[in-house]
Write an enzyme that holds these catalytic residues in place. Sequence first.
Site, PDB file in Angstrom:
ATOM      1  N   ARG A  60       0.669  -1.329  -0.122  1.00  0.00           N
ATOM      2  CA  ARG A  60       0.015   0.072   0.107  1.00  0.00           C
ATOM      3  C   ARG A  60       0.807   1.312  -0.062  1.00  0.00           C
ATOM      4  NH1 ARG A  60      -1.779   1.824   4.635  1.00  0.00           N
ATOM      5  NH2 ARG A  60      -2.042   0.005   5.634  1.00  0.00           N
ATOM      6  N   TYR A 112     -15.636  15.973 -16.198  1.00  0.00           N
ATOM      7  CA  TYR A 112     -16.118  14.178 -16.527  1.00  0.00           C
ATOM      8  C   TYR A 112     -17.135  14.200 -15.308  1.00  0.00           C
ATOM      9  CZ  TYR A 112     -16.212   9.398 -15.122  1.00  0.00           C
ATOM     10  OH  TYR A 112     -16.640   8.057 -15.301  1.00  0.00           O
ATOM     11  N   ASP A 184      -6.747  17.798 -15.300  1.00  0.00           N
ATOM     12  CA  ASP A 184      -6.678  16.230 -15.547  1.00  0.00           C
ATOM     13  C   ASP A 184      -6.267  16.387 -17.198  1.00  0.00           C
ATOM     14  OD1 ASP A 184      -7.792  14.258 -16.767  1.00  0.00           O
ATOM     15  OD2 ASP A 184      -9.741  14.119 -15.374  1.00  0.00           O
ATOM     16  N   LYS A 209      -7.258   5.180 -19.679  1.00  0.00           N
ATOM     17  CA  LYS A 209      -7.654   5.720 -21.043  1.00  0.00           C
ATOM     18  C   LYS A 209      -6.396   5.516 -21.929  1.00  0.00           C
ATOM     19  CE  LYS A 209     -11.821   6.867 -19.403  1.00  0.00           C
ATOM     20  NZ  LYS A 209     -12.003   6.481 -18.156  1.00  0.00           N
TER      21      LYS A 209
HETATM   22  N1  PLP Z   1     -11.106  11.832 -15.850  1.00  0.00           N
HETATM   23  C1  PLP Z   1     -11.359  11.805 -17.145  1.00  0.00           C
HETATM   24  C2  PLP Z   1     -11.642  13.098 -18.041  1.00  0.00           C
HETATM   25  C3  PLP Z   1     -12.383  10.840 -17.348  1.00  0.00           C
HETATM   26  O1  PLP Z   1     -12.752  10.719 -18.651  1.00  0.00           O
HETATM   27  C4  PLP Z   1     -12.525   9.803 -16.348  1.00  0.00           C
HETATM   28  C5  PLP Z   1     -13.222   8.592 -16.804  1.00  0.00           C
HETATM   29  O2  PLP Z   1     -13.710   8.568 -17.871  1.00  0.00           O
HETATM   30  C6  PLP Z   1     -11.946   9.782 -15.158  1.00  0.00           C
HETATM   31  C7  PLP Z   1     -11.209  10.898 -14.934  1.00  0.00           C
HETATM   32  C8  PLP Z   1     -12.128   8.751 -14.270  1.00  0.00           C
HETATM   33  O3  PLP Z   1     -11.324   7.691 -14.296  1.00  0.00           O
HETATM   34  P1  PLP Z   1     -11.433   6.170 -13.765  1.00  0.00           P
HETATM   35  O4  PLP Z   1     -12.874   5.747 -14.581  1.00  0.00           O
HETATM   36  O5  PLP Z   1     -10.365   5.343 -13.993  1.00  0.00           O
HETATM   37  O6  PLP Z   1     -11.790   6.190 -12.392  1.00  0.00           O
END
Ligand code: PLP
Length: 393
Positions: A60, A112, A184, A209
Amino acid sequence: MKNQGPNHSANSAGSRPQTGAIHATFPCDTQFNSVMPPIYPSSNFSFDSMGVNKGYDYTRSGNPTRSMLESTLAHLEGGIDCICTATGMAATGAILHLLRPGDHVITGDDIYGGSYRMMHSVFSNYGIEFEFIDMTDSERVAAAIRDTTRLIYIETPSNPLLRLVDIEAVATLGHQAGAMVAVDNTFSSPVFQRPLDLGADLVIHSTTKYINGHSDVVGGAVISNSAELAEKLRYTSNACGLSQSPWDAWLVLRGVRTLAPRMQVHNSNALAIAEFLQSHPAVSRVYYPGLPDHPQHALAKRQMKGYGGVVSFDFRTPMDTERLDSFFGKLRYFALAESLGGVESLIESPFFMSHASMPEEARRGAGISEGTVRVSAGIEHSRDLIDDLSNAL
Ligand code: PLP
């Protein structure tokens, strides 16, 4: 606890992502010279004697396989440290955990849906105030700043409408106000955009992604550019148990090696799809920063090296789930699925699927309607993808 950060410090692999993704943390196996990094699926590591170990004690807190991924991502983003988390949401959560009651956060109104939900429905319960605004206009950001603003959270390009935020301008505003600036960078990856170079303090990824790219793992990462933030994030990740498993870290480490060439194909396929959709009579609007008529195309050219693999569009006629289903059902190569960034092409309805966790009013306010469709262009041949869309439309 000792800082169990990357002990595979990034070597001089150079700043080109094609090379850095493969060589930043290699050679990595001095015992047998394996060309691929080893997996250490061990929950704990023994001590040579009390207080003396080889840099790790408990997974962890730190794990050698995860450290290799962390060093690679820190290198690619130009940061000094990275924590890899179980999901992208855990990465965003790690940053929000740095806040205190009374703090004010500015973020976009079309981020998101899951990030919106975590801010609006979870962290707001702890006395943190979130303000969701249109961040495409830096003056609006300036006007929203208060004495208590501690974090400006940018998503650019945004999901699903591909709006851009001027990272450099907003980072300057944030720093003048004494706030942290986080970006992000999931949609662009460090191949097309490096927010730390533009003044941001933190970069977040859903490595689920593009970074992993093969739709076979969920994961996240936060890259930081200061020792102070790095230390706080490592502490939070360990204290809250956010860290990624070594198996998943290994898969992402394998996937990231092909990040740069994959991004080039995602980009050229998405541009070809965007141009095709723009000329189709059933489509009223196409959202893609690589199109010259995107309202922020000039900013895209300035702050990005490529425009990414996601294209969204609006149907000209009103849509409902039945009509959307009939369109999706005719597609052969686009799977109806919510994620993005994998080698295979995906398609979905943000209104009914990926952004359903946002209240309807917030979705409509951000410009997402029943007729909005999001496409994640994979790396198949562009002709096959366009023929498929053309047939279904
Ligand atoms: N940030 C963006 C731009 C996303 O599109 C997503 C998920 O689609 C996330 C964060 C969250 O990621 P996760 O699904 O791996 O938790």
